[in-house]
Design a protein around this motif. Sequence first.
Motif, mmCIF file in Angstrom:
data_model
loop_
_atom_site.group_PDB
_atom_site.id
_atom_site.type_symbol
_atom_site.label_atom_id
_atom_site.label_comp_id
_atom_site.label_asym_id
_atom_site.label_seq_id
_atom_site.Cartn_x
_atom_site.Cartn_y
_atom_site.Cartn_z
ATOM 1 N N VAL A 116 -12.194 -4.224 -8.334
ATOM 2 C CA VAL A 116 -11.290 -4.626 -7.241
ATOM 3 C C VAL A 116 -11.893 -4.273 -5.887
ATOM 4 O O VAL A 116 -12.324 -3.138 -5.656
ATOM 5 C CB VAL A 116 -9.921 -3.913 -7.376
ATOM 6 N N VAL A 117 -11.906 -5.264 -5.010
ATOM 7 C CA VAL A 117 -12.377 -5.026 -3.640
ATOM 8 C C VAL A 117 -11.212 -5.258 -2.690
ATOM 9 O O VAL A 117 -10.642 -6.350 -2.659
ATOM 10 C CB VAL A 117 -13.536 -5.980 -3.288
ATOM 11 N N SER A 118 -10.839 -4.240 -1.946
ATOM 12 C CA SER A 118 -9.735 -4.388 -1.002
ATOM 13 C C SER A 118 -10.273 -4.755 0.374
ATOM 14 O O SER A 118 -11.263 -4.188 0.846
ATOM 15 C CB SER A 118 -8.922 -3.089 -0.918
ATOM 16 N N VAL A 119 -9.577 -5.690 0.994
ATOM 17 C CA VAL A 119 -9.913 -6.100 2.348
ATOM 18 C C VAL A 119 -9.138 -5.213 3.315
ATOM 19 O O VAL A 119 -7.905 -5.157 3.255
ATOM 20 C CB VAL A 119 -9.563 -7.588 2.579
ATOM 21 N N ASP A 120 -9.837 -4.496 4.128
ATOM 22 C CA ASP A 120 -9.319 -3.561 5.143
ATOM 23 C C ASP A 120 -8.742 -2.282 4.525
ATOM 24 O O ASP A 120 -9.169 -1.187 4.875
ATOM 25 C CB ASP A 120 -8.299 -4.229 6.064
ATOM 26 N N LEU A 121 -7.764 -2.402 3.646
ATOM 27 C CA LEU A 121 -7.242 -1.217 2.956
ATOM 28 C C LEU A 121 -6.583 -1.657 1.661
ATOM 29 O O LEU A 121 -6.169 -2.812 1.554
ATOM 30 C CB LEU A 121 -6.244 -0.457 3.834
ATOM 31 N N PRO A 122 -6.482 -0.780 0.694
ATOM 32 C CA PRO A 122 -5.788 -1.152 -0.535
ATOM 33 C C PRO A 122 -4.336 -1.526 -0.207
ATOM 34 O O PRO A 122 -3.628 -0.745 0.438
ATOM 35 C CB PRO A 122 -5.859 0.121 -1.389
ATOM 36 N N SER A 123 -3.932 -2.719 -0.614
ATOM 37 C CA SER A 123 -2.583 -3.197 -0.283
ATOM 38 C C SER A 123 -1.539 -2.230 -0.810
ATOM 39 O O SER A 123 -1.604 -1.805 -1.964
ATOM 40 C CB SER A 123 -2.373 -4.577 -0.897
ATOM 41 N N GLY A 124 -0.591 -1.903 0.055
ATOM 42 C CA GLY A 124 0.494 -1.010 -0.342
ATOM 43 C C GLY A 124 0.361 0.380 0.249
ATOM 44 O O GLY A 124 1.278 1.187 0.175
#
Length: 511
Positions: A160-168
């Motif tokens: 998993v690659v999060s864009v900007d920050l891990p959602s949530g």
Amino acid sequence: MKVLTAHQMKEIDRLTSERFLISPEILMERAGLSVVLALQSELKDLSKKSFLVLCGHGNNGGDGLVVARILHQYTDEVVTVVVGDKTKMSSETLANFKRLKAIGGIIKFLNEDLSLDELVQMVKNYDVVIDALLGIGIKGSVQGILAQVIDVVNLYARYVVSVDLPSGLDTDTGKVLGKAIKADLTVTFGLPKLCHILFPGRELTGILKVADIGIPKILLNADEIKRNIVTKDLVLSSLPKRIKDSHKGSYGKVLVIAGSKNYPGAAVLTSIAAYRVGSGYVQLVTCKPADEIALVREPSLIVRGFEQEFFTPSCLPTVFEVAKNSKVVVLGPGLTQSDQTREFVLQLLKELDLPMIIDADGLNNIAENLDVLFQRKGPTLLTPHFGEFARLVKLPIEAVKYNYSLVEEFSKKYGVITLLKGATTIISNGESTYFNLMGNTSLAKAGSGDVLAGMIGGLAAQGLDLLSAAFCGAYLHGLAAEMYNLKEGTMLTSELLDLIPKAMEEVCKVG
Ligand SMILES: NC(=O)C1=CN([C@@H]2O[C@H](COP(=O)(O)OP(=O)(O)OC[C@H]3O[C@@H](n4cnc5c(N)ncnc54)[C@H](OP(=O)(O)O)[C@@H]3O)[C@@H](O)[C@H]2O)[C@@H](O)CC1
Ligand SMILES: [K+]
């Protein structure tokens, strides 16, 4: 390196556009490209991978749409799923939606073109999931379909690659707002955000890459951004210099007031740590039997041992006498708590005007008399762990953990510097705040805090102000633990002492 809140990032975003005429659309394009470049450097040949890009309808989703379009340059194995409402997209996000469509990208809307069960299969089958669901615009707890999607990703995704920050994640605290993605890699833009360095967010972030997306340096380096991550360069530039033509007095005298019959070891660890960081003269005032143990362990210590089991006000005249030729005091490790020791500590705080580092039972003994800090005549550094800080501010431990705002407010209110120990250590004087990320679980052991207090004392004796001594000490202490090359957790605190020289050498290495 500076670290930002969501509000600060949005302000930088606004100024980038208004003052420097770099539009959000340009930034979004560069943000998406930087994610693909980071993917390439981690995964190498992108043409051999399949990608599932999950987008929200905010601008984080817009970045995801750019990622998907650029990934199409490498492979046809890209599918984009929007978890959101097209009518709510900003003009930039919508433009990227259309661009992705125009190049023939497959875009599906969850619950319209695709069921949750079908998404589960896709998450299981694709090599990489890109998380562009929520970024710094998150408000409140994640619920409903979005929460279900996060569960699915956390259960089944391979990478998993999060864009900007891990959602949530809450951008400003690193706390999980209901549900949050667990990423392997996170690519953020311009500067790190607080959620990347505070737990649990730090753990959920995985590897963090900070991408340059063309935000003018003048905005990222602004003096108004007062929160910083402690880096090797910062420590190196702050450390005292050694001069050839010098003597023991050139490197400051430390006075350690520590130990009791119950805890003699603490006094020994603190005193030796002060020597290890380069101080020239360490005096230990303690109670028996720490005096004899200290001399056996390190004969260069100058030791005064009281016959009694713990410190009482009767020790004060001797302590004041020894303090006359000291530059800094470390007070607290192993003192124990009693009415008489409390009286001793309070008197000392009121009357001694030297810079003072207060640790462990030094803190516990003032917890009910915090106003004594207003009477301090010299600079003061408090070094609590979560439990000690909770006692000082009279809040539950959960409320003080990684609570940098509270550390800042407390420091400002009492005119002190506070170092809150944790897996991320927070250091603030109420104006500027530093976060130390160095260290590992080997430091979760008795005596580790005593060593840190001694190291800070030793650095302060060599001329560093207490704030710099605190962040340098925290960094070197963490680095020393990281340099232990056997199984994490098996290190003895006495071995940590012996790794301090290695850590100092590492910091001074060029490159
Ligand atoms: N700043 C910069 O310099 C740059 C920023 N960039 C990117 O923009 C991102 C910020 O974009 P943003 O402000 O549009 O917010 P974002 O994170 O997409 O989320 C907001 C959306 O989510 C929703 N929503 C919110 N909370 C929710 C919840 N609990 N549960 C469910 N839904 C919730 C909310 O929907 P609403 O509820 O309002 O309908 C809203 O639409 C940033 O992280 C970065 O990736 C880059 O392009 C480069 C330059
Ligand atoms: K995200």
